[in-house]
Design a protein around this motif. Structure first.
Motif, PDB file in Angstrom:
ATOM      1  N   VAL A  82       0.857  -1.177   0.000  1.00 53.33           N
ATOM      2  CA  VAL A  82       0.000   0.000   0.000  1.00 53.33           C
ATOM      3  C   VAL A  82       0.894   1.228   0.000  1.00 53.33           C
ATOM      4  N   GLY A  83       0.569   2.208  -0.824  1.00 52.55           N
ATOM      5  CA  GLY A  83       1.355   3.432  -0.847  1.00 52.55           C
ATOM      6  C   GLY A  83       0.946   4.339  -1.984  1.00 52.55           C
ATOM      7  N   VAL A  84       1.834   5.280  -2.296  1.00 49.22           N
ATOM      8  CA  VAL A  84       1.591   6.239  -3.371  1.00 49.22           C
ATOM      9  C   VAL A  84       2.423   5.821  -4.577  1.00 49.22           C
ATOM     10  N   ALA A  85       1.770   5.685  -5.725  1.00 50.14           N
ATOM     11  CA  ALA A  85       2.457   5.262  -6.949  1.00 50.14           C
ATOM     12  C   ALA A  85       3.010   6.480  -7.680  1.00 50.14           C
ATOM     13  N   TYR A  86       4.258   6.360  -8.121  1.00 46.34           N
ATOM     14  CA  TYR A  86       4.895   7.402  -8.930  1.00 46.34           C
ATOM     15  C   TYR A  86       5.317   6.771 -10.256  1.00 46.34           C
ATOM     16  N   LEU A  87       4.955   7.426 -11.348  1.00 45.24           N
ATOM     17  CA  LEU A  87       5.261   6.904 -12.671  1.00 45.24           C
ATOM     18  C   LEU A  87       6.611   7.392 -13.193  1.00 45.24           C
ATOM     19  N   ALA A  88       7.249   8.325 -12.475  1.00 51.52           N
ATOM     20  CA  ALA A  88       8.550   8.856 -12.872  1.00 51.52           C
ATOM     21  C   ALA A  88       9.392   9.065 -11.622  1.00 51.52           C
ATOM     22  N   ALA A  89      10.716   9.197 -11.825  1.00 46.10           N
ATOM     23  CA  ALA A  89      11.627   9.385 -10.701  1.00 46.10           C
ATOM     24  C   ALA A  89      11.488  10.766 -10.073  1.00 46.10           C
ATOM     25  N   GLY A  90      10.927  11.706 -10.782  1.00 46.15           N
ATOM     26  CA  GLY A  90      10.714  13.057 -10.265  1.00 46.15           C
ATOM     27  C   GLY A  90       9.764  13.817 -11.159  1.00 46.15           C
ATOM     28  N   PRO A  91       9.309  14.988 -10.698  1.00 44.20           N
ATOM     29  CA  PRO A  91       8.337  15.755 -11.483  1.00 44.20           C
ATOM     30  C   PRO A  91       8.867  16.183 -12.851  1.00 44.20           C
ATOM     31  N   ASP A  92      10.176  16.432 -12.956  1.00 49.73           N
ATOM     32  CA  ASP A  92      10.745  16.881 -14.219  1.00 49.73           C
ATOM     33  C   ASP A  92      11.424  15.750 -14.998  1.00 49.73           C
ATOM     34  N   LYS A  93      11.255  14.525 -14.527  1.00 51.55           N
ATOM     35  CA  LYS A  93      11.869  13.357 -15.165  1.00 51.55           C
ATOM     36  C   LYS A  93      10.859  12.652 -16.069  1.00 51.55           C
ATOM     37  N   PRO A  94      11.343  11.932 -17.085  1.00 51.16           N
ATOM     38  CA  PRO A  94      10.418  11.179 -17.955  1.00 51.16           C
ATOM     39  C   PRO A  94       9.842   9.967 -17.205  1.00 51.16           C
ATOM     40  N   ALA A  95       8.688   9.513 -17.667  1.00 47.85           N
ATOM     41  CA  ALA A  95       8.037   8.345 -17.062  1.00 47.85           C
ATOM     42  C   ALA A  95       8.925   7.116 -17.230  1.00 47.85           C
ATOM     43  N   PHE A  96       8.854   6.202 -16.253  1.00 48.33           N
ATOM     44  CA  PHE A  96       9.626   4.962 -16.343  1.00 48.33           C
ATOM     45  C   PHE A  96       9.236   4.181 -17.597  1.00 48.33           C
ATOM     46  N   VAL A  97       7.925   4.050 -17.823  1.00 46.71           N
ATOM     47  CA  VAL A  97       7.419   3.347 -19.008  1.00 46.71           C
ATOM     48  C   VAL A  97       6.175   4.061 -19.523  1.00 46.71           C
ATOM     49  N   THR A  98       5.926   3.897 -20.815  1.00 47.10           N
ATOM     50  CA  THR A  98       4.691   4.380 -21.418  1.00 47.10           C
ATOM     51  C   THR A  98       4.093   3.232 -22.223  1.00 47.10           C
ATOM     52  N   VAL A  99       2.838   3.363 -22.595  1.00 44.08           N
ATOM     53  CA  VAL A  99       2.175   2.321 -23.375  1.00 44.08           C
ATOM     54  C   VAL A  99       2.925   2.138 -24.685  1.00 44.08           C
ATOM     55  N   GLY A 100       3.225   0.882 -25.012  1.00 42.95           N
ATOM     56  CA  GLY A 100       3.950   0.559 -26.226  1.00 42.95           C
ATOM     57  C   GLY A 100       5.441   0.330 -26.013  1.00 42.95           C
ATOM     58  N   ASP A 101       5.965   0.700 -24.837  1.00 37.78           N
ATOM     59  CA  ASP A 101       7.384   0.492 -24.549  1.00 37.78           C
ATOM     60  C   ASP A 101       7.698  -0.988 -24.373  1.00 37.78           C
ATOM     61  N   SER A 102       8.865  -1.397 -24.870  1.00 37.43           N
ATOM     62  CA  SER A 102       9.372  -2.742 -24.591  1.00 37.43           C
ATOM     63  C   SER A 102      10.114  -2.677 -23.263  1.00 37.43           C
ATOM     64  N   VAL A 103       9.882  -3.660 -22.401  1.00 36.06           N
ATOM     65  CA  VAL A 103      10.551  -3.695 -21.102  1.00 36.06           C
ATOM     66  C   VAL A 103      11.280  -5.022 -20.939  1.00 36.06           C
ATOM     67  N   LYS A 104      12.331  -4.976 -20.153  1.00 36.88           N
ATOM     68  CA  LYS A 104      13.111  -6.170 -19.821  1.00 36.88           C
ATOM     69  C   LYS A 104      12.792  -6.568 -18.388  1.00 36.88           C
ATOM     70  N   LYS A 105      12.925  -7.844 -18.101  1.00 38.22           N
ATOM     71  CA  LYS A 105      12.700  -8.345 -16.745  1.00 38.22           C
ATOM     72  C   LYS A 105      13.610  -7.582 -15.782  1.00 38.22           C
ATOM     73  N   GLY A 106      13.025  -7.058 -14.705  1.00 38.75           N
ATOM     74  CA  GLY A 106      13.783  -6.319 -13.695  1.00 38.75           C
ATOM     75  C   GLY A 106      13.779  -4.815 -13.900  1.00 38.75           C
ATOM     76  N   GLN A 107      13.335  -4.348 -15.061  1.00 39.63           N
ATOM     77  CA  GLN A 107      13.280  -2.910 -15.325  1.00 39.63           C
ATOM     78  C   GLN A 107      12.212  -2.266 -14.440  1.00 39.63           C
ATOM     79  N   THR A 108      12.492  -1.087 -13.900  1.00 41.51           N
ATOM     80  CA  THR A 108      11.541  -0.393 -13.027  1.00 41.51           C
ATOM     81  C   THR A 108      10.346   0.086 -13.832  1.00 41.51           C
ATOM     82  N   LEU A 109       9.152  -0.271 -13.346  1.00 43.74           N
ATOM     83  CA  LEU A 109       7.905   0.148 -13.986  1.00 43.74           C
ATOM     84  C   LEU A 109       7.293   1.337 -13.261  1.00 43.74           C
ATOM     85  N   VAL A 110       7.294   1.254 -11.940  1.00 42.86           N
ATOM     86  CA  VAL A 110       6.638   2.232 -11.070  1.00 42.86           C
ATOM     87  C   VAL A 110       7.420   2.257  -9.758  1.00 42.86           C
ATOM     88  N   ILE A 111       7.323   3.366  -9.040  1.00 39.14           N
ATOM     89  CA  ILE A 111       7.847   3.434  -7.672  1.00 39.14           C
ATOM     90  C   ILE A 111       6.646   3.605  -6.755  1.00 39.14           C
TER      91      ILE A 111
END
Length: 161
Positions: A93-122
């Protein structure tokens, strides 16, 4: 867990949109709930045998909200059927963040290829930032939370195909 930590959790819970929260850690166990409807069914069977006339009124008054909820469910079911892939659920339980900071790009967006272990959300829980990794290689087909949204245990975060 000290009293200040408990008070802090209670304050965060009161301000959140969460309806229930439970926490277990060794010897400590906390449960918070904003659900008053859960108490009504437990009380109703005790009251229902005496006044038979009072029983139809609550049934009639609760039938309208049930219809509203039933109408909303098919829309979400259709949305989950349309998107393909496995849902990555929140492990806490907590607050979800889609990026490392307000001025940083999102970890992932729809359509992105991801590798096992890659950060999706904080997820921030008790002032600790927890990275949620991709469980497998794949493509992000849907992001199920918004930035700074309160999430519960088991809530879907991202869908990966």
């Amino acid at each position: 867990m000290n009293l200040n930590d408990i008070k802090d959790l209670m304050a965060q819970f009161d301000q959140s949109s969460l309806r229930e929260f439970s926490y277990r850690n060794g010897t400590d166990e906390l449960q918070f709930s904003k659900n008053e409807a859960r108490l009504v069914p437990e009380v109703a069977p005790q009251v229902a045998p005496a006044p038979a006339i009072a029983t139809p009124s609550p049934v009639a008054s609760t039938s309208a909200p049930v219809e509203t909820v039933v109408e909303e469910v098919p829309a979400s079911v259709e949305a989950s059927v349309a998107a393909e892939g496995d849902v990555v659920e929140s492990p806490l339980v907590g607050v979800a963040y889609l990026a490392a900071g307000p001025d940083k790009p999102a970890f992932v967006t729809v359509g992105d290829s991801v590798k096992k272990g890659q950060t999706l959300v904080i997820i921030e829980a008790m002032k600790v930032m927890n990275e949620i990794p991709a469980p497998k290689d794949g493509v992000v087909t849907e992001i199920l939370v918004s930035n700074e949204e309160m999430v519960e245990f088991g809530k879907g975060l991202v869908r990966i195909k």
